[in-house]
Write an enzyme that holds these catalytic residues in place. Sequence first.
Site, PDB file in Angstrom:
ATOM      1  N   CYS A 179       0.805  -1.229   0.000  1.00  0.00           N
ATOM      2  CA  CYS A 179       0.000   0.000   0.000  1.00  0.00           C
ATOM      3  C   CYS A 179       0.839   1.280   0.000  1.00  0.00           C
ATOM      4  O   CYS A 179       0.562   2.220  -0.767  1.00  0.00           O
ATOM      5  CB  CYS A 179      -0.939  -0.012   1.197  1.00  0.00           C
ATOM      6  SG  CYS A 179      -0.146  -0.550   2.727  1.00  0.00           S
ATOM      7  N   HIS A 182      -2.964   6.379   4.589  1.00  0.00           N
ATOM      8  CA  HIS A 182      -1.534   6.462   4.888  1.00  0.00           C
ATOM      9  C   HIS A 182      -1.015   7.816   4.414  1.00  0.00           C
ATOM     10  O   HIS A 182      -1.350   8.272   3.318  1.00  0.00           O
ATOM     11  CB  HIS A 182      -0.747   5.396   4.109  1.00  0.00           C
ATOM     12  CG  HIS A 182      -0.918   3.995   4.599  1.00  0.00           C
ATOM     13  ND1 HIS A 182      -1.624   3.650   5.729  1.00  0.00           N
ATOM     14  CD2 HIS A 182      -0.442   2.824   4.090  1.00  0.00           C
ATOM     15  CE1 HIS A 182      -1.569   2.331   5.893  1.00  0.00           C
ATOM     16  NE2 HIS A 182      -0.870   1.816   4.911  1.00  0.00           N
TER      17      HIS A 182
END
Length: 335
Positions: free
Chosen positions: A128, A245
């Site tokens: 990710c 994130h």
Amino acid sequence: MAVNVAVVGATGAVGEEFLRILESRKFPIKELKLLASKRSAGKKIKFCGIDYTVQELNRHSFQGIKIALFSAGSSVSKEYVPYAIESGAVCVDNSSAFRMDDDVPLVVPEVNPQDIAKHQGVIANPNCSTIQMVVALKPIHDVARIKRVIVSTYQAVSGAGLKAVDELQKETASILAGRTDFKRNLFPYQIAFNVLPQIPQSNAFLPNGYTSEEMKMVNETKKIMGDNSIRVTATTVRVPVVRGHSESVNVETEKKITASEVKKLLSKAPGVKLVDDPANQLYPLATMSAGKDEVFVGRIREDESIDKGINMWIVSDNIRKGAALNAIQIAEKLL
Ligand code: A2P
């Protein structure tokens, strides 16, 4: 043409997102099979208004399946991807099981879609943190050639699965209630009101002192960008954020590129949304990215400590572009 699709890990954080995205993007599904562990067999999950029953994954699960989306961890992928391929399915695997194998393409559709065609039954979905970074780096690399990247991440707990989100929420509630008896199951230390420089939460550290997450960012960036000469160094950190994130990224380029040139490039780059208006305190936030498809980039500045460097702040929904969406974009290109 509609195809039969299997989702492995359908009850997990990424599995749930797979279903939301397949539905909203109207992925052409003939039959859908939802697979998970024995624990979830029999559970009902709604998709497009219809109840589907979760089935226990086994080696015969893939008969008649054309596309299998895997997100149930590396060991499940290692064991079952070969059965899926044998049954004639093409697998898009969200785990790290095959990412660095020479004959497995590692794909971010905005960066290296041409690699999809080289697959031999499995295409790996990158880590990710790497996905969101390379979406923003590729346009800069094409123009100015990136020599070196220094990245520090601020990663959401959902990257560690639904149980991790639950642990953060319960631990936060427990601390706010003044209790001291909270029993942690997942994280090695308190994650509520804390910051942990360790990802993943167990067996993280390698002999070189880096974590496996950090080395994924190093190695996967080179493979996706198709350039082994890019030097990357990473520090990956878990923060008490549920979703999204964030990354502080410093790049050193071969050719001088100004901050305004980078802004111009990224304002029209595929998959990127430029949010960079310091005068109005506008910059990417985890809360802004949650549930969105784009990679948000802002705080773009020239690094005044070197001749040819840029600093930026890159944020994206780790479960969406960082996992489920990227995999489904690959599957769309496969069709
Ligand atoms: P289950 O819910 O039955 O445990 P997350 O990343 O949110 O923790 O989700 C992991 C996903 O992987 C879940 O859907 C989980 O199913 C699935 N999973 C874990 N172990 C297995 C296994 N051995 N076989 C099939 N699915 C598994």
